[in-house]
Design a protein around this motif. Structure first.
Motif, PDB file in Angstrom:
ATOM      1  N   PHE A 104       0.854  -1.182   0.000  1.00 54.32           N
ATOM      2  CA  PHE A 104       0.000   0.000   0.000  1.00 54.32           C
ATOM      3  C   PHE A 104       0.894   1.237   0.000  1.00 54.32           C
ATOM      4  N   TRP A 105       0.412   2.308  -0.641  1.00 51.70           N
ATOM      5  CA  TRP A 105       1.136   3.579  -0.601  1.00 51.70           C
ATOM      6  C   TRP A 105       0.158   4.727  -0.834  1.00 51.70           C
ATOM      7  N   LEU A 106       0.576   5.925  -0.416  1.00 51.65           N
ATOM      8  CA  LEU A 106      -0.211   7.134  -0.650  1.00 51.65           C
ATOM      9  C   LEU A 106       0.036   7.609  -2.071  1.00 51.65           C
ATOM     10  N   MET A 107      -1.025   7.775  -2.825  1.00 55.41           N
ATOM     11  CA  MET A 107      -0.889   8.114  -4.233  1.00 55.41           C
ATOM     12  C   MET A 107      -0.844   9.625  -4.429  1.00 55.41           C
ATOM     13  N   ASN A 108      -0.008  10.051  -5.395  1.00 54.29           N
ATOM     14  CA  ASN A 108       0.019  11.443  -5.812  1.00 54.29           C
ATOM     15  C   ASN A 108      -1.147  11.728  -6.742  1.00 54.29           C
ATOM     16  N   GLN A 109      -1.437  13.004  -6.936  1.00 60.63           N
ATOM     17  CA  GLN A 109      -2.534  13.388  -7.821  1.00 60.63           C
ATOM     18  C   GLN A 109      -2.240  13.046  -9.274  1.00 60.63           C
ATOM     19  N   ASN A 110      -0.975  12.890  -9.610  1.00 61.83           N
ATOM     20  CA  ASN A 110      -0.641  12.526 -10.997  1.00 61.83           C
ATOM     21  C   ASN A 110      -0.698  11.024 -11.235  1.00 61.83           C
ATOM     22  N   GLU A 111      -1.152  10.251 -10.237  1.00 60.79           N
ATOM     23  CA  GLU A 111      -1.271   8.810 -10.402  1.00 60.79           C
ATOM     24  C   GLU A 111      -2.712   8.356 -10.610  1.00 60.79           C
ATOM     25  N   TYR A 112      -3.658   9.264 -10.521  1.00 57.85           N
ATOM     26  CA  TYR A 112      -5.059   8.884 -10.690  1.00 57.85           C
ATOM     27  C   TYR A 112      -5.852  10.032 -11.310  1.00 57.85           C
ATOM     28  N   LEU A 113      -7.028   9.699 -11.758  1.00 58.04           N
ATOM     29  CA  LEU A 113      -7.924  10.659 -12.401  1.00 58.04           C
ATOM     30  C   LEU A 113      -9.247  10.691 -11.661  1.00 58.04           C
ATOM     31  N   GLN A 114      -9.756  11.892 -11.419  1.00 57.17           N
ATOM     32  CA  GLN A 114     -11.067  12.048 -10.802  1.00 57.17           C
ATOM     33  C   GLN A 114     -12.130  12.125 -11.900  1.00 57.17           C
ATOM     34  N   GLN A 115     -13.092  11.216 -11.856  1.00 56.26           N
ATOM     35  CA  GLN A 115     -14.144  11.156 -12.878  1.00 56.26           C
ATOM     36  C   GLN A 115     -15.488  11.519 -12.265  1.00 56.26           C
ATOM     37  N   ASN A 116     -16.207  12.402 -12.924  1.00 62.43           N
ATOM     38  CA  ASN A 116     -17.554  12.775 -12.508  1.00 62.43           C
ATOM     39  C   ASN A 116     -18.555  11.797 -13.122  1.00 62.43           C
ATOM     40  N   MET A 117     -19.316  11.140 -12.276  1.00 58.68           N
ATOM     41  CA  MET A 117     -20.289  10.150 -12.734  1.00 58.68           C
ATOM     42  C   MET A 117     -21.658  10.808 -12.949  1.00 58.68           C
ATOM     43  N   PRO A 118     -22.522  10.199 -13.761  1.00 62.67           N
ATOM     44  CA  PRO A 118     -23.860  10.779 -14.014  1.00 62.67           C
ATOM     45  C   PRO A 118     -24.704  10.945 -12.749  1.00 62.67           C
ATOM     46  N   ASN A 119     -24.497  10.100 -11.744  1.00 63.39           N
ATOM     47  CA  ASN A 119     -25.289  10.210 -10.510  1.00 63.39           C
ATOM     48  C   ASN A 119     -24.746  11.252  -9.543  1.00 63.39           C
ATOM     49  N   GLY A 120     -23.741  12.034  -9.975  1.00 60.23           N
ATOM     50  CA  GLY A 120     -23.190  13.087  -9.132  1.00 60.23           C
ATOM     51  C   GLY A 120     -21.985  12.682  -8.327  1.00 60.23           C
ATOM     52  N   GLU A 121     -21.627  11.409  -8.327  1.00 64.13           N
ATOM     53  CA  GLU A 121     -20.464  10.962  -7.571  1.00 64.13           C
ATOM     54  C   GLU A 121     -19.177  11.302  -8.321  1.00 64.13           C
ATOM     55  N   ILE A 122     -18.111  11.437  -7.561  1.00 65.37           N
ATOM     56  CA  ILE A 122     -16.773  11.616  -8.117  1.00 65.37           C
ATOM     57  C   ILE A 122     -15.953  10.401  -7.695  1.00 65.37           C
ATOM     58  N   VAL A 123     -15.495   9.626  -8.664  1.00 66.36           N
ATOM     59  CA  VAL A 123     -14.760   8.395  -8.387  1.00 66.36           C
ATOM     60  C   VAL A 123     -13.308   8.575  -8.813  1.00 66.36           C
ATOM     61  N   ILE A 124     -12.462   7.771  -8.196  1.00 62.92           N
ATOM     62  CA  ILE A 124     -11.030   7.804  -8.475  1.00 62.92           C
ATOM     63  C   ILE A 124     -10.670   6.631  -9.372  1.00 62.92           C
ATOM     64  N   LYS A 125     -10.026   6.927 -10.486  1.00 64.93           N
ATOM     65  CA  LYS A 125      -9.589   5.890 -11.426  1.00 64.93           C
ATOM     66  C   LYS A 125      -8.079   6.001 -11.600  1.00 64.93           C
ATOM     67  N   PRO A 126      -7.316   4.971 -11.204  1.00 68.65           N
ATOM     68  CA  PRO A 126      -5.855   5.036 -11.371  1.00 68.65           C
ATOM     69  C   PRO A 126      -5.464   4.912 -12.839  1.00 68.65           C
ATOM     70  N   TYR A 127      -4.386   5.563 -13.206  1.00 65.40           N
ATOM     71  CA  TYR A 127      -3.890   5.454 -14.577  1.00 65.40           C
ATOM     72  C   TYR A 127      -3.338   4.055 -14.851  1.00 65.40           C
ATOM     73  N   ASN A 128      -2.817   3.413 -13.810  1.00 61.21           N
ATOM     74  CA  ASN A 128      -2.293   2.057 -13.943  1.00 61.21           C
ATOM     75  C   ASN A 128      -3.420   1.068 -13.648  1.00 61.21           C
ATOM     76  N   ASP A 129      -3.793   0.273 -14.645  1.00 62.84           N
ATOM     77  CA  ASP A 129      -4.897  -0.666 -14.484  1.00 62.84           C
ATOM     78  C   ASP A 129      -4.584  -1.784 -13.490  1.00 62.84           C
ATOM     79  N   ASN A 130      -3.322  -1.982 -13.192  1.00 66.35           N
ATOM     80  CA  ASN A 130      -2.935  -3.044 -12.257  1.00 66.35           C
ATOM     81  C   ASN A 130      -2.968  -2.582 -10.795  1.00 66.35           C
ATOM     82  N   VAL A 131      -3.369  -1.353 -10.581  1.00 64.78           N
ATOM     83  CA  VAL A 131      -3.399  -0.781  -9.235  1.00 64.78           C
ATOM     84  C   VAL A 131      -4.839  -0.626  -8.782  1.00 64.78           C
ATOM     85  N   SER A 132      -5.115  -1.065  -7.564  1.00 65.72           N
ATOM     86  CA  SER A 132      -6.417  -0.836  -6.935  1.00 65.72           C
ATOM     87  C   SER A 132      -6.297   0.353  -5.980  1.00 65.72           C
TER      88      SER A 132
END
Length: 324
Positions: A104-132
């Motif tokens: 586990f590690w603390l991620m920088n802002q350049n390691e993930y993307l904030q996505q706005n969902m249609p239901n109003g939620e903001i979800v975090i999507k990592p750029y690396n697909d192998n990372v949860s």
């Protein structure tokens, strides 16, 4: 094996790191000139976050090999970044934790993307697909969409205003001398200095008269003047009262006992009888930390399917171990 290889093997990986990119841009604690509030805010939060160094974690689910490895990664992350993570929750309200299957590690802002969902939620999507990712949020951020620091910002600004005002007075120790032309009783109108005469007198006083070695102590004026002296050092700004007011507002939000803050405890007029007040303050502080731990790392452990016990070294109570 060579001697140098044997020496290197005695040091764990990461002990030679001076600056870790994982935390360079994570903390909201910034140093700036005359920024008193940042220090006081960090010290108040540190009363709670520092207790993370005294937490001992144990695994109670030993029949699952995968969970044993997951607990080891969770434990290593908490021991290394637990205090920093809690400080981020106070500063920013949330933090993003990455997991690549091994750590586990603390991620920088350049390691993930904030996505706005249609239901109003903001979800975090990592750029690396192998990372949860695991998003840890404070209860204040969940209910108010603000961090604790953002809610306390008016009091923090008030602290800077009060302490900077006091510092300005302290820096200009001495007296302010105000002179005005003396009005003679027989004059029909009051005496008034022209702007050029006023500027000439001020310039002459600043350059020729004062307390420096090159300045004169004798002043001869062409006309009689009225003098008023204001003692800057003696001005009553009620700095301590205003500072305590702001700190009390902050500790009420953070849920830290006021007598644990040095500025409050060192200036209180209430005597501590046999240390009972201090012990009660310690108990309240540890209870606040337990609530903070259980809604952050305790909730994270539950979401990961871990069963853990945690105990806090030095907690002033008999029963100091809890199972999650």
């Amino acid at each position: 094996m060579k001697i140098i290889d044997y020496i290197k093997s005695g040091f764990k990986r990461g002990n030679n790191v001076l600056v870790d990119a994982n935390i360079c841009n994570l903390s909201a604690f910034n140093l700036s000139c005359r920024n008193y509030a940042a220090l006081i805010w960090y010290n108040i939060c540190d009363l709670l976050t520092d207790l993370a160094e005294d937490v001992t974690l144990t695994n109670t689910k030993l029949d699952d090999a995968d969970k044993i490895y997951l607990f080891a990664a969770f434990k290593a992350f908490f021991y290394k970044w637990g205090k920093c993570t809690l400080q981020m929750l106070f500063d920013d309200g949330f933090c993003v934790i990455g997991f690549d299957g091994s750590r586990f590690w603390l991620m920088n802002q350049n390691e993930y993307l904030q996505q706005n969902m249609p239901n109003g939620e903001i979800v975090i999507k990592p750029y690396n697909d192998n990372v949860s990712v695991y998003v840890m949020r404070s209860s204040t951020y969940i209910s108010r969409q603000k961090s604790d620091k953002a809610i306390c910002q008016p009091f923090l600004d008030f602290l800077d205003d009060v302490l900077n005002g006091s510092a300005t007075i302290s820096k200009r120790l001495g007296a302010v001398v105000i002179a005005s032309p003396k009005n003679a009783p027989q004059l029909p109108v009051p005496a008034v200095l022209a702007d050029k005469d006023k500027e000439a007198i001020e310039k002459e006083w600043g350059e020729k008269y004062g307390v420096l070695n090159r300045q004169s102590n004798i002043m001869i004026l062409p006309k009689e003047m009225d003098w008023t002296t204001i003692n800057l050092a003696g001005l009553d700004l009620k700095t301590l009262e205003k500072t305590k007011l702001a700190i009390l507002g902050i500790v009420d939000r953070i849920k830290v006992p006021a007598n644990q803050v040095a500025i409050i405890d060192a200036n209180t007029s209430k005597q501590i009888a046999n240390g009972s007040e201090l012990r009660e303050g310690d108990k309240l502080k540890y209870k606040t930390f337990r609530r903070l731990f259980e809604r952050t790392f305790g909730q994270m452990a539950e979401d990961l399917g871990l069963k853990i016990n945690y105990s806090i070294y030095g907690e002033p109570k008999d029963e100091a171990e809890t199972q999650i």
